[in-house]
Design a protein around this motif. Structure first.
Motif, PDB file in Angstrom:
ATOM      1  N   LYS A 233      38.195  39.546  22.147  1.00  0.00           N
ATOM      2  CA  LYS A 233      39.331  39.378  23.073  1.00  0.00           C
ATOM      3  C   LYS A 233      39.013  39.996  24.426  1.00  0.00           C
ATOM      4  CE  LYS A 233      42.154  43.486  22.840  1.00  0.00           C
ATOM      5  NZ  LYS A 233      43.485  43.993  22.951  1.00  0.00           N
ATOM      6  N   PRO A 234      39.472  39.343  25.499  1.00  0.00           N
ATOM      7  CA  PRO A 234      39.341  39.973  26.811  1.00  0.00           C
ATOM      8  C   PRO A 234      40.151  41.273  26.821  1.00  0.00           C
ATOM      9  CG  PRO A 234      40.131  37.695  26.997  1.00  0.00           C
ATOM     10  CD  PRO A 234      40.191  38.058  25.561  1.00  0.00           C
ATOM     11  N   GLU A 235      39.722  42.247  27.592  1.00  0.00           N
ATOM     12  CA  GLU A 235      40.480  43.507  27.663  1.00  0.00           C
ATOM     13  C   GLU A 235      41.922  43.235  28.051  1.00  0.00           C
ATOM     14  OE1 GLU A 235      42.455  46.934  28.880  1.00  0.00           O
ATOM     15  OE2 GLU A 235      41.953  45.354  30.317  1.00  0.00           O
ATOM     16  N   THR A 236      42.141  42.209  28.845  1.00  0.00           N
ATOM     17  CA  THR A 236      43.484  41.892  29.349  1.00  0.00           C
ATOM     18  C   THR A 236      44.371  41.174  28.327  1.00  0.00           C
ATOM     19  OG1 THR A 236      42.400  39.955  30.237  1.00  0.00           O
ATOM     20  CG2 THR A 236      42.890  41.711  31.806  1.00  0.00           C
ATOM     21  N   ALA A 237      43.807  40.753  27.191  1.00  0.00           N
ATOM     22  CA  ALA A 237      44.632  40.044  26.205  1.00  0.00           C
ATOM     23  C   ALA A 237      45.684  40.986  25.638  1.00  0.00           C
ATOM     24  CB  ALA A 237      43.760  39.485  25.088  1.00  0.00           C
ATOM     25  N   HIS A 238      46.752  40.426  25.157  1.00  0.00           N
ATOM     26  CA  HIS A 238      47.905  41.224  24.723  1.00  0.00           C
ATOM     27  C   HIS A 238      47.549  42.136  23.540  1.00  0.00           C
ATOM     28  CE1 HIS A 238      51.980  42.134  23.296  1.00  0.00           C
ATOM     29  NE2 HIS A 238      52.330  41.947  24.557  1.00  0.00           N
ATOM     30  N   PRO A 239      48.163  43.334  23.494  1.00  0.00           N
ATOM     31  CA  PRO A 239      47.915  44.254  22.369  1.00  0.00           C
ATOM     32  C   PRO A 239      48.231  43.641  20.997  1.00  0.00           C
ATOM     33  CG  PRO A 239      49.138  45.374  24.103  1.00  0.00           C
ATOM     34  CD  PRO A 239      49.029  43.938  24.518  1.00  0.00           C
ATOM     35  N   ALA A 240      49.001  42.570  20.962  1.00  0.00           N
ATOM     36  CA  ALA A 240      49.341  41.954  19.668  1.00  0.00           C
ATOM     37  C   ALA A 240      48.078  41.534  18.908  1.00  0.00           C
ATOM     38  CB  ALA A 240      50.250  40.742  19.877  1.00  0.00           C
ATOM     39  N   PHE A 241      46.996  41.220  19.632  1.00  0.00           N
ATOM     40  CA  PHE A 241      45.746  40.860  18.940  1.00  0.00           C
ATOM     41  C   PHE A 241      45.170  42.079  18.208  1.00  0.00           C
ATOM     42  CE2 PHE A 241      46.050  37.580  22.209  1.00  0.00           C
ATOM     43  CZ  PHE A 241      45.839  36.446  21.438  1.00  0.00           C
ATOM     44  N   SER A 242      45.174  43.221  18.892  1.00  0.00           N
ATOM     45  CA  SER A 242      44.645  44.439  18.267  1.00  0.00           C
ATOM     46  C   SER A 242      45.544  44.851  17.105  1.00  0.00           C
ATOM     47  CB  SER A 242      44.565  45.565  19.298  1.00  0.00           C
ATOM     48  OG  SER A 242      43.759  45.146  20.370  1.00  0.00           O
ATOM     49  N   LYS A 243      46.843  44.671  17.294  1.00  0.00           N
ATOM     50  CA  LYS A 243      47.791  45.008  16.225  1.00  0.00           C
ATOM     51  C   LYS A 243      47.517  44.139  14.996  1.00  0.00           C
ATOM     52  CE  LYS A 243      52.860  45.224  15.896  1.00  0.00           C
ATOM     53  NZ  LYS A 243      54.050  44.970  16.747  1.00  0.00           N
TER      54      LYS A 243
ATOM     55  N   GLU B  45      38.198  42.946  12.948  1.00  0.00           N
ATOM     56  CA  GLU B  45      37.773  43.766  14.093  1.00  0.00           C
ATOM     57  C   GLU B  45      38.027  43.017  15.395  1.00  0.00           C
ATOM     58  OE1 GLU B  45      33.719  45.562  16.137  1.00  0.00           O
ATOM     59  OE2 GLU B  45      33.556  44.433  14.265  1.00  0.00           O
ATOM     60  N   MET B  46      38.550  43.696  16.397  1.00  0.00           N
ATOM     61  CA  MET B  46      38.722  43.081  17.722  1.00  0.00           C
ATOM     62  C   MET B  46      37.659  43.666  18.644  1.00  0.00           C
ATOM     63  SD  MET B  46      41.109  40.832  18.116  1.00  0.00           S
ATOM     64  CE  MET B  46      41.883  40.197  16.628  1.00  0.00           C
ATOM     65  N   LYS B  47      36.692  42.850  19.013  1.00  0.00           N
ATOM     66  CA  LYS B  47      35.713  43.302  20.004  1.00  0.00           C
ATOM     67  C   LYS B  47      36.341  43.064  21.372  1.00  0.00           C
ATOM     68  CE  LYS B  47      31.522  42.080  17.479  1.00  0.00           C
ATOM     69  NZ  LYS B  47      30.176  41.536  17.685  1.00  0.00           N
ATOM     70  N   VAL B  48      36.271  44.056  22.220  1.00  0.00           N
ATOM     71  CA  VAL B  48      36.964  43.965  23.510  1.00  0.00           C
ATOM     72  C   VAL B  48      35.972  43.641  24.621  1.00  0.00           C
ATOM     73  CG1 VAL B  48      38.460  45.169  25.141  1.00  0.00           C
ATOM     74  CG2 VAL B  48      38.698  45.586  22.679  1.00  0.00           C
ATOM     75  N   ALA B  49      36.118  42.454  25.193  1.00  0.00           N
ATOM     76  CA  ALA B  49      35.223  42.022  26.270  1.00  0.00           C
ATOM     77  C   ALA B  49      35.752  42.515  27.613  1.00  0.00           C
ATOM     78  CB  ALA B  49      35.127  40.501  26.280  1.00  0.00           C
ATOM     79  N   PRO B  50      34.870  43.021  28.482  1.00  0.00           N
ATOM     80  CA  PRO B  50      35.333  43.457  29.812  1.00  0.00           C
ATOM     81  C   PRO B  50      35.760  42.261  30.667  1.00  0.00           C
ATOM     82  CG  PRO B  50      32.937  43.585  29.663  1.00  0.00           C
ATOM     83  CD  PRO B  50      33.420  43.170  28.300  1.00  0.00           C
ATOM     84  N   VAL B  51      36.541  42.550  31.696  1.00  0.00           N
ATOM     85  CA  VAL B  51      36.933  41.484  32.626  1.00  0.00           C
ATOM     86  C   VAL B  51      36.364  41.801  34.005  1.00  0.00           C
ATOM     87  CG1 VAL B  51      39.055  40.980  31.356  1.00  0.00           C
ATOM     88  CG2 VAL B  51      39.151  42.549  33.304  1.00  0.00           C
TER      89      VAL B  51
ATOM     90  N   THR C  44      39.727  39.353  37.446  1.00  0.00           N
ATOM     91  CA  THR C  44      40.427  39.790  36.219  1.00  0.00           C
ATOM     92  C   THR C  44      40.206  38.823  35.051  1.00  0.00           C
ATOM     93  OG1 THR C  44      42.644  38.791  36.456  1.00  0.00           O
ATOM     94  CG2 THR C  44      42.253  40.864  37.640  1.00  0.00           C
ATOM     95  N   GLN C  45      39.257  37.893  35.194  1.00  0.00           N
ATOM     96  CA  GLN C  45      38.957  36.952  34.087  1.00  0.00           C
ATOM     97  C   GLN C  45      37.871  37.540  33.189  1.00  0.00           C
ATOM     98  OE1 GLN C  45      38.108  33.722  36.829  1.00  0.00           O
ATOM     99  NE2 GLN C  45      39.598  32.470  35.739  1.00  0.00           N
ATOM    100  N   VAL C  46      37.859  37.082  31.942  1.00  0.00           N
ATOM    101  CA  VAL C  46      36.935  37.644  30.960  1.00  0.00           C
ATOM    102  C   VAL C  46      35.480  37.386  31.352  1.00  0.00           C
ATOM    103  CG1 VAL C  46      36.897  35.621  29.423  1.00  0.00           C
ATOM    104  CG2 VAL C  46      36.542  37.909  28.474  1.00  0.00           C
ATOM    105  N   ASP C  47      34.618  38.345  31.022  1.00  0.00           N
ATOM    106  CA  ASP C  47      33.191  38.265  31.303  1.00  0.00           C
ATOM    107  C   ASP C  47      32.550  37.351  30.248  1.00  0.00           C
ATOM    108  OD1 ASP C  47      30.443  38.736  31.318  1.00  0.00           O
ATOM    109  OD2 ASP C  47      30.657  40.846  31.915  1.00  0.00           O
TER     110      ASP C  47
ATOM    111  N   GLY D 229      49.191  41.151  32.058  1.00  0.00           N
ATOM    112  CA  GLY D 229      49.017  42.135  33.128  1.00  0.00           C
ATOM    113  C   GLY D 229      48.983  41.530  34.519  1.00  0.00           C
ATOM    114  N   TYR D 230      48.153  40.501  34.703  1.00  0.00           N
ATOM    115  CA  TYR D 230      47.878  39.997  36.051  1.00  0.00           C
ATOM    116  C   TYR D 230      48.363  38.576  36.296  1.00  0.00           C
ATOM    117  CZ  TYR D 230      44.823  44.049  35.752  1.00  0.00           C
ATOM    118  OH  TYR D 230      44.338  45.318  35.566  1.00  0.00           O
ATOM    119  N   GLY D 231      48.783  37.881  35.241  1.00  0.00           N
ATOM    120  CA  GLY D 231      49.224  36.495  35.428  1.00  0.00           C
ATOM    121  C   GLY D 231      48.062  35.564  35.705  1.00  0.00           C
ATOM    122  N   THR D 232      46.834  35.997  35.383  1.00  0.00           N
ATOM    123  CA  THR D 232      45.664  35.154  35.636  1.00  0.00           C
ATOM    124  C   THR D 232      45.252  34.427  34.350  1.00  0.00           C
ATOM    125  OG1 THR D 232      44.281  37.111  35.280  1.00  0.00           O
ATOM    126  CG2 THR D 232      44.773  36.535  37.548  1.00  0.00           C
ATOM    127  N   VAL D 233      44.531  33.317  34.532  1.00  0.00           N
ATOM    128  CA  VAL D 233      44.123  32.486  33.397  1.00  0.00           C
ATOM    129  C   VAL D 233      42.619  32.650  33.197  1.00  0.00           C
ATOM    130  CG1 VAL D 233      44.039  30.110  32.509  1.00  0.00           C
ATOM    131  CG2 VAL D 233      45.971  30.834  33.950  1.00  0.00           C
TER     132      VAL D 233
END
Ligand SMILES: Cc1ncc(COP(=O)(O)O)c(C=O)c1O
Length: 460
Positions: free
Chosen positions: A141-151, A159-165, A170-173, A196-200
């Motif tokens: 998941k991108p770092e910016t994705a909602h906490p509901a994924f981690s939950k 496991e949720m691997k967190v990708a930097p943006v 602010t888009q995923v790397d 967070g940012y309203g970006t796609v």
């Protein structure tokens, strides 16, 4: 006792009252409480949360709800109407999300209790569909994705691997995502748009990566699913994000946000029913009878299905489009006011939701001042930033003008106090170095207060 909200107006009930209270008295009390609370968002100065804001619409939905509020939609022999409502909600959502473009599979859906519910069911479905793999499943998941994924990952052992943006877009790397797929990766995640940012995120590119590796791609459209399709049709610059993008396998889209339904429903849309069907639960040898339910809930109110269906059918495509136009144009006007101030910086290329920070001072100083004028923005961290999710209440006449005026005064305040600590930043700004024991204790206290009624929770 005094910690219970309204304890100075109404009796606090710690035990069941010996004799019932009259209906008229109860309703009068509730009307009083809601009429004290509604002005905070009716003014148009509250970010997100009240998506429609139209009391006539709410009254209509409440009537639709009332017809079926007491029906358990699990007992379909008693309520074939629930099947009509649920199946049509799913069909209309699939159509809106471009499922017509899918070839070679049968799209399907689930109606869940909200965005977190749709995300949880998606994570569960990807886990179950890949149960034969011998390694622990993971998703990226991108770092910016909602906490509901981690939950959901926490709940279901994924496991949720967190990708930097990218700090600017602010888009995923994408390179990080591709490099971190391994034998346990069952699906990737992108947001359209993120909270967070309203970006796609770059969904087309994520879809390519997913296809190359033969894994799923979930698009989180909880926030944007019911407004971005109409924004795209209206010509706003929104990258493709729906089932027309090759590789997209699931999309969450919240009816209880920009679908303008009552709180408590969302749709999880699947490109292929087999993925949905993989997460069904059934117990066929139970002494109480054969049990099955399509999702995590057991009994569900038929009222929510009825009201959600009523919202969609009463607005229709033209209604959603009209609301989207008003919201997108209002957001553009509010963003233009932010851009007027050289000390403020908008994050990435936002949509109807925008976020801004400052490189010159703590942007929470701006928030401190805006609060004195009745604004309620959402606070962010890393970097400290404020966001405004534009909803229909902001589209009322006069709100953009008030924003322009109050923001200018707030920037003046922040510039004048730039070397001081911001009050609201102490709670909502970044915890330096991440989580601390104090922050953990504070969060636990806030959650306990919600359930135990000891204190009221401060607004951001
Ligand atoms: C992008 C996004 N995804 C998921 C969610 C979770 O939705 P819910 O609060 O309905 O569970 C939200 C909530 O704001 C959201 O903005």
């Amino acid at each position: 006792m005094s910690g219970f909200p309204y304890s100075d107006h109404y009796e606090v009930h710690r035990t069941l009252p010996e004799d019932g209270t009259g209906r008229a008295e109860i309703l009068a009390m509730m009307t009083d409480m809601s009429s004290r609370e509604n002005p905070a968002w009716e003014s148009g100065q509250c970010s997100g949360t009240m998506y429609c804001g139209d009391h006539e619409h709410y009254n209509f939905l409440n009537e639709a709800f009332a017809n079926f509020s007491y029906v358990n939609s699990l007992q379909r022999d008693l309520c074939p109407s629930a099947t009509k409502f649920e199946a049509e909600i799913i069909a209309m959502t699939l159509d809106m999300l471009g499922a017509g473009a899918i070839e070679g599979s049968r799209p399907g859906g689930l109606v869940t209790s909200g965005g977190s519910g749709s995300i949880a069911h998606a994570v569960l479905a990807y886990r179950e569909a890949n149960a034969s793999r011998s390694v622990r499943p993971n998703m990226i998941k991108p770092e910016t994705a909602h906490p509901a994924f981690s939950k959901a990952g926490h709940l279901f052992g994924v496991e949720m691997k967190v990708a930097p943006v990218d700090p600017v877009t602010t888009q995923v790397d994408l390179d990080w995502v591709a490099a971190n797929i391994d034998a346990g990766t069952v699906a990737l995640i992108g947001s359209a748009c993120n909270y967070g940012y309203g970006t796609v995120d770059s969904i087309t590119e994520l879809g390519q990566v997913a296809l190359e590796h033969g894994i799923g791609l979930h698009v989180d459209g909880c926030l944007g699913g019911f407004i971005l399709p109409f924004g795209r049709e209206l010509g706003y610059d929104i990258p493709p994000f729906d089932f027309a993008v090759p590789g997209v396998t699931t999309i969450s889209a919240d009816t209880h946000k920009y679908g303008y339904a009552l709180k408590g429903t969302s749709v999880l849309a699947f490109a292929d029913q087999s993925l949905r069907n993989s997460q069904y639960f059934y117990l066929t040898d139970w002494s109480g009878g054969k049990y099955c339910s399509p999702g995590m809930d057991g009994s569900r109110s038929g009222g929510l299905l009825a009201a959600t269906w009523a919202a969609m059918v009463s607005l229709g495509r033209s209604g959603y489009s009209r609301y989207a136009e008003a919201i997108f144009s209002t957001s553009a006007a509010m963003q233009a006011e932010v851009a007027e101030h050289p000390s403020l910086r908008i994050m990435g290329q936002p949509s109807f939701l925008f976020s801004f920070t400052s490189d010159d001072y703590d942007v929470y100083l701006v928030n401190d001042f805006l609060r004195t004028r009745g604004w309620r923005l959402n606070g962010q961290q890393y970097p400290n930033a404020l966001h405004m999710a534009v909803t229909r209440p902001q589209t009322q006449p006069g709100v953009v003008e008030r924003w322009a005026n109050d923001l200018a005064d707030a920037v003046g305040y922040a510039l004048a106090h730039h070397d001081e600590a911001a009050q609201s930043g102490a709670i909502y700004g970044g915890v330096a170095g991440g989580m601390s024991a104090e922050a953990d204790e504070f969060i636990r206290a806030v959650m306990a207060d919600m359930m135990d009624g000891q204190a009221s929770i401060p607004a951001p």
